[in-house]
Design a protein around this motif. Structure first.
Motif, PDB file in Angstrom:
ATOM      1  N   ARG A 230       0.833  -1.197   0.000  1.00  0.00           N
ATOM      2  CA  ARG A 230       0.000   0.000   0.000  1.00  0.00           C
ATOM      3  C   ARG A 230       0.877   1.259   0.000  1.00  0.00           C
ATOM      4  NH1 ARG A 230      -3.681  -1.719   3.949  1.00  0.00           N
ATOM      5  NH2 ARG A 230      -5.143  -2.530   2.446  1.00  0.00           N
ATOM      6  N   PHE A 231       1.948   1.235   0.783  1.00  0.00           N
ATOM      7  CA  PHE A 231       2.826   2.406   0.852  1.00  0.00           C
ATOM      8  C   PHE A 231       3.630   2.602  -0.430  1.00  0.00           C
ATOM      9  CE2 PHE A 231       2.167   2.026   5.453  1.00  0.00           C
ATOM     10  CZ  PHE A 231       1.834   3.339   5.719  1.00  0.00           C
ATOM     11  N   LEU A 232       3.600   1.615  -1.305  1.00  0.00           N
ATOM     12  CA  LEU A 232       4.272   1.787  -2.592  1.00  0.00           C
ATOM     13  C   LEU A 232       3.317   2.345  -3.635  1.00  0.00           C
ATOM     14  CD1 LEU A 232       6.394  -1.474  -2.663  1.00  0.00           C
ATOM     15  CD2 LEU A 232       7.191   0.851  -2.296  1.00  0.00           C
ATOM     16  N   GLY A 233       2.063   2.570  -3.249  1.00  0.00           N
ATOM     17  CA  GLY A 233       1.129   3.195  -4.175  1.00  0.00           C
ATOM     18  C   GLY A 233       0.170   2.236  -4.868  1.00  0.00           C
ATOM     19  N   TYR A 234       0.175   0.958  -4.458  1.00  0.00           N
ATOM     20  CA  TYR A 234      -0.786   0.017  -5.033  1.00  0.00           C
ATOM     21  C   TYR A 234      -1.983  -0.117  -4.102  1.00  0.00           C
ATOM     22  CZ  TYR A 234       3.186  -1.892  -7.732  1.00  0.00           C
ATOM     23  OH  TYR A 234       4.253  -2.077  -8.538  1.00  0.00           O
ATOM     24  N   ASN A 235      -3.114  -0.475  -4.687  1.00  0.00           N
ATOM     25  CA  ASN A 235      -4.260  -0.833  -3.859  1.00  0.00           C
ATOM     26  C   ASN A 235      -4.334  -2.357  -3.776  1.00  0.00           C
ATOM     27  OD1 ASN A 235      -6.603  -1.110  -2.530  1.00  0.00           O
ATOM     28  ND2 ASN A 235      -7.851   0.076  -3.944  1.00  0.00           N
TER      29      ASN A 235
ATOM     30  N   THR B  54       1.254   9.938   6.108  1.00  0.00           N
ATOM     31  CA  THR B  54       1.163   8.916   5.073  1.00  0.00           C
ATOM     32  C   THR B  54      -0.211   8.258   5.008  1.00  0.00           C
ATOM     33  OG1 THR B  54       2.134   7.350   6.635  1.00  0.00           O
ATOM     34  CG2 THR B  54       3.609   8.361   5.043  1.00  0.00           C
ATOM     35  N   LEU B  56      -1.898   6.577   7.347  1.00  0.00           N
ATOM     36  CA  LEU B  56      -2.125   5.353   8.121  1.00  0.00           C
ATOM     37  C   LEU B  56      -3.057   5.607   9.303  1.00  0.00           C
ATOM     38  CD1 LEU B  56      -1.218   2.411   7.993  1.00  0.00           C
ATOM     39  CD2 LEU B  56       0.628   2.960   9.563  1.00  0.00           C
ATOM     40  N   VAL B  75      -3.891   5.448   1.984  1.00  0.00           N
ATOM     41  CA  VAL B  75      -2.438   5.254   2.003  1.00  0.00           C
ATOM     42  C   VAL B  75      -1.852   5.181   0.593  1.00  0.00           C
ATOM     43  CG1 VAL B  75      -0.646   3.592   2.578  1.00  0.00           C
ATOM     44  CG2 VAL B  75      -2.376   4.166   4.272  1.00  0.00           C
ATOM     45  N   HIS B  76      -2.485   4.391  -0.280  1.00  0.00           N
ATOM     46  CA  HIS B  76      -1.866   4.209  -1.600  1.00  0.00           C
ATOM     47  C   HIS B  76      -1.986   5.471  -2.456  1.00  0.00           C
ATOM     48  CE1 HIS B  76      -6.022   2.937  -2.520  1.00  0.00           C
ATOM     49  NE2 HIS B  76      -5.780   3.309  -3.751  1.00  0.00           N
ATOM     50  N   ALA B  79       0.826   7.731  -1.348  1.00  0.00           N
ATOM     51  CA  ALA B  79       2.074   7.219  -1.921  1.00  0.00           C
ATOM     52  C   ALA B  79       2.225   7.677  -3.365  1.00  0.00           C
ATOM     53  CB  ALA B  79       2.093   5.693  -1.837  1.00  0.00           C
ATOM     54  N   ARG B  80       1.109   7.683  -4.099  1.00  0.00           N
ATOM     55  CA  ARG B  80       1.187   8.068  -5.517  1.00  0.00           C
ATOM     56  C   ARG B  80       1.474   9.545  -5.704  1.00  0.00           C
ATOM     57  NH1 ARG B  80      -3.472   4.624  -8.643  1.00  0.00           N
ATOM     58  NH2 ARG B  80      -2.745   2.601  -7.914  1.00  0.00           N
ATOM     59  N   ARG B  85       7.861   6.075   2.577  1.00  0.00           N
ATOM     60  CA  ARG B  85       8.346   5.950   3.947  1.00  0.00           C
ATOM     61  C   ARG B  85       8.997   4.601   4.179  1.00  0.00           C
ATOM     62  NH1 ARG B  85       3.808   5.040   8.478  1.00  0.00           N
ATOM     63  NH2 ARG B  85       5.706   4.812   9.693  1.00  0.00           N
ATOM     64  N   PHE B  87      10.107   1.849   7.622  1.00  0.00           N
ATOM     65  CA  PHE B  87       9.603   1.491   8.941  1.00  0.00           C
ATOM     66  C   PHE B  87      10.755   1.150   9.878  1.00  0.00           C
ATOM     67  CE2 PHE B  87       6.469   0.773   5.802  1.00  0.00           C
ATOM     68  CZ  PHE B  87       5.292   1.161   6.386  1.00  0.00           C
TER      69      PHE B  87
END
Lengths: 367, 255
Positions: A230-235, B54, B56, B75-76, B79-80, B85, B87
């Motif tokens: 998710r943090f990489l931009g994918y759902n 971010t 969360l 969140v996603h 990110a886009r 980030r 951890f």
């Protein structure tokens, strides 16, 4: 054997599979055993889908019976209508005598194209609807499994409750023809077997492509660390949805092929117990490998027939014991045995890391 | 507005968990090209602040990166917008190789058609990131088998190929050897030239060597802000650290 390129090994593997399924099995097995094998291969098709969704995607699909059933009923409805002939109602509807005419939702299944498309698309559509709701709400793990089970139970209750239009507990039985071919004829039974074997090989090729694509890597990433993805931009919901819908389509196709192979589809074949049995086969074979689920599903189904012929009543316990043993001692399933032996052998000269990332997957697949 | 274009601009950020105020009205500006260290005693709200930015955890107030408001997005989606980030404990895909990890990080914008095919060649940005983080020779190793320091570098590499313009790093050098810290610090310097970097860190020695600016958080509020020297000279900061966690400063001095 070890110095073949992965590509060669894959072709060899498919070639070997084709020889076994199309030459060896028909030559060696009696018509009766071959028709049993046809049935097992249907379970194997379901297993390929579960291997993708569960093994690679981490989705414990404990309700694949629903999709198997949707495909099976769609096919059986068409075949019953074809058996009855144009304008007539299927025999069981005449028998119960509650209906004056064919229910509206049966009518489109008279069209072979519609029915065939429905065997795959209907399960996929249901999986898409359910998956969209569930994955977006971040239902995971055991909750997802329980939900799948509940759906299987609900479907059985619905089918039994609507006896007049679904055949109730009996299901749809006595299917005689398959697109104009008489299913009592052993030659035609053989043809059905060949179709099933061909579909299985084709779906294995498709699944292999999916597993080795970028999507396949992403699916493993979602399985192992959904939040990171998710943090990489994918759902992640969409990533899971694809695997779930593909697995549902495979289960639907398997159900559709099961009908001409066995001649019946009924609630007992698609409820909670069969749904769990699909998963047990996959677990025993090895859920993350490509061939593991296939071999596991066939082995478990074969063992069930063989053992219940000889020791009726003990099969359930054996099946449970087998599942527990595999989960406890061999979480990678039988498919991981090969890799373990291999790694032990390789460790002696030099514990090299795989030169190519895909090798790891290929080893798993080749196992 | 013009001076914060591309930078991070936080106004009145507030995060409340069941009545407990974890972040209490924080204002924070980080310019592009800066390496901002975020320090403070345990429970000061550092990680929570990053979690809020971010997407969360839910927060009120405003957090803008460039022209875009970050709060209230998934969140996603955050990110886009170019926010990446790491951890405290490296969160890699351990069953996949270094190359596969980076390739996934680089691919959020890929078309379905590309996704359904195999990776033919190594994309340029991935190859470049491998070079930057010094893992070119280990690209086909499973990420789970990397050394601790290499895992953190891989995480930073994933942010680079993800094309993050704002990097939020949560304790990137925790548990690293001295050499690994040095290498990480240099990596940060390289990376920061055209990005905005925020680092949460306890290690005072590392901070002195590599921080450009420092913000001290305490009990959910900004206690002090400035260069390393300014912050160290601030009596409020000395009180918080010496009064509550004297070891943090002392530890830094001897590390």
């Amino acid at each position: 054997m070890t110095n073949l390129s992965p590509r060669t090994r894959v072709w060899l593997g498919f070639g070997l599979g084709a020889v076994v399924l199309f030459a060896a099995a028909p030559a060696l097995l009696t018509d009766f055993r071959l028709s049993l094998l046809a049935k097992y291969l249907c379970f194997a098709i379901v297993a390929v889908g579960i291997g993708l969704a569960w093994g690679r995607g981490g989705l414990l699909t404990l309700g694949q019976g629903v999709f198997f059933g949707l495909g099976g009923y769609a096919m059986a409805m068409h075949l019953k209508l074809a058996d009855a002939g144009e304008g007539n109602m299927p025999d069981f509807m005449e028998l119960y005598g509650q209906l004056d005419e064919l229910p509206a939702w049966w009518a489109p299944f008279a069209n072979p194209v519609f029915a065939l498309a429905a065997t795959v698309l209907l399960p996929m559509l249901v999986a898409f609807g359910l998956g969209s709701l569930v994955f977006r709400r971040r239902v995971r793990g055991a909750y997802f499994a329980i939900l799948s089970q509940a759906l299987a139970a609900a479907m059985v209750i619905l089918l039994i409750g609507q006896q007049g239009t679904t055949g109730g507990t009996n299901g749809l039985t006595d299917i005689e023809g398959f697109f104009g071919y008489d299913l009592d004829d052993p030659v035609n039974q053989r043809m059905v077997y060949f179709i099933i074997a061909g579909v299985l090989l084709a779906l294995l090729a498709l699944t292999r492509q999916l597993m080795h694509s970028r999507y396949g890597e992403l699916l493993v990433a979602v399985r192992d660390s959904e939040n990171r993805v998710r943090f990489l931009g994918y759902n992640p919901a969409n990533v899971k949805l694809v695997a779930y819908v593909v697995a549902a389509g495979m289960a639907g196709l398997a159900g559709a092929l099961f009908v001409p192979a066995v001649g019946i589809i009924s609630p007992a074949l698609i409820g909670i117990v069969p749904s769990i049995e699909f998963v047990i086969g996959v677990a025993v074979g090895g859920r993350a490998a490509l061939l593991g689920p296939v071999l596991g599903a066939v082995a478990v189904a074969w063992a069930k027939t063989a053992l219940s012929e000889r020791f009726p009543g003990t099969w359930t316990y054996l099946q449970g014991a087998m599942f527990v043993l595999v989960v406890a001692f061999l979480p990678g399933g039988l498919a991981s045995l090969w890799g373990m032996v291999r790694r032990r052998r390789e460790r002696q000269p030099d514990a090299t890391v795989p030169a190519d990332g895909d090798r790891v997957l290929v080893q798993e697949v080749a196992a | 507005m013009s001076e914060t274009a591309g930078g991070l601009r936080i106004r009145g950020l507030r995060v409340v968990f069941d009545g407990f105020v974890a972040v209490d009205g924080v204002d924070l500006d980080v310019e592009p090209g800066d390496i901002r260290f975020l320090i403070g005693p345990n429970g000061a709200g550092k990680t929570t602040l990053v979690d809020a930015v971010t997407g969360l955890v839910k927060a009120t107030g405003s957090a803008r990166f460039g022209e875009q408001e970050l709060l209230g997005r998934d969140v996603h989606r955050v990110a886009r917008l170019g926010v990446g980030r790491t951890f405290q404990t490296a969160a890699l895909f351990e069953e996949l190789t270094v190359l596969q990890n980076l390739d996934i990080a680089a691919g959020a914008g890929r078309s379905p058609w590309t996704m359904l095919r195999r990776r033919g060649t190594v994309p340029d940005d991935v190859a470049q990131a491998l070079e930057t983080i010094g893992l070119t020779g280990r690209r086909d190793v499973l990420a789970g088998t990397l050394a601790h320091g290499q895992k953190q570098w891989l995480e930073i590499g994933m942010l680079l190929v993800q094309n993050a313009r704002l990097l939020l790093l949560d304790e990137p050098v925790a548990g690293m050897s001295h050499e690994e810290r040095e290498a990480t610090g240099e990596l940060l310097g390289k990376v920061a030239s055209d990005r905005t970097v925020v680092v949460i860190e306890h290690d005072m020695d590392f901070l002195r060597r590599f921080a450009r600016t420092v913000t001290v958080l305490h009990a959910g509020k900004v206690l002090s802000e400035g260069t390393v020297a300014q912050v160290q000279a601030d009596p409020k900061v000395q009180e918080v650290y010496l009064g509550h966690t004297a070891d943090a400063v002392a530890q830094g001095a001897e590390a």
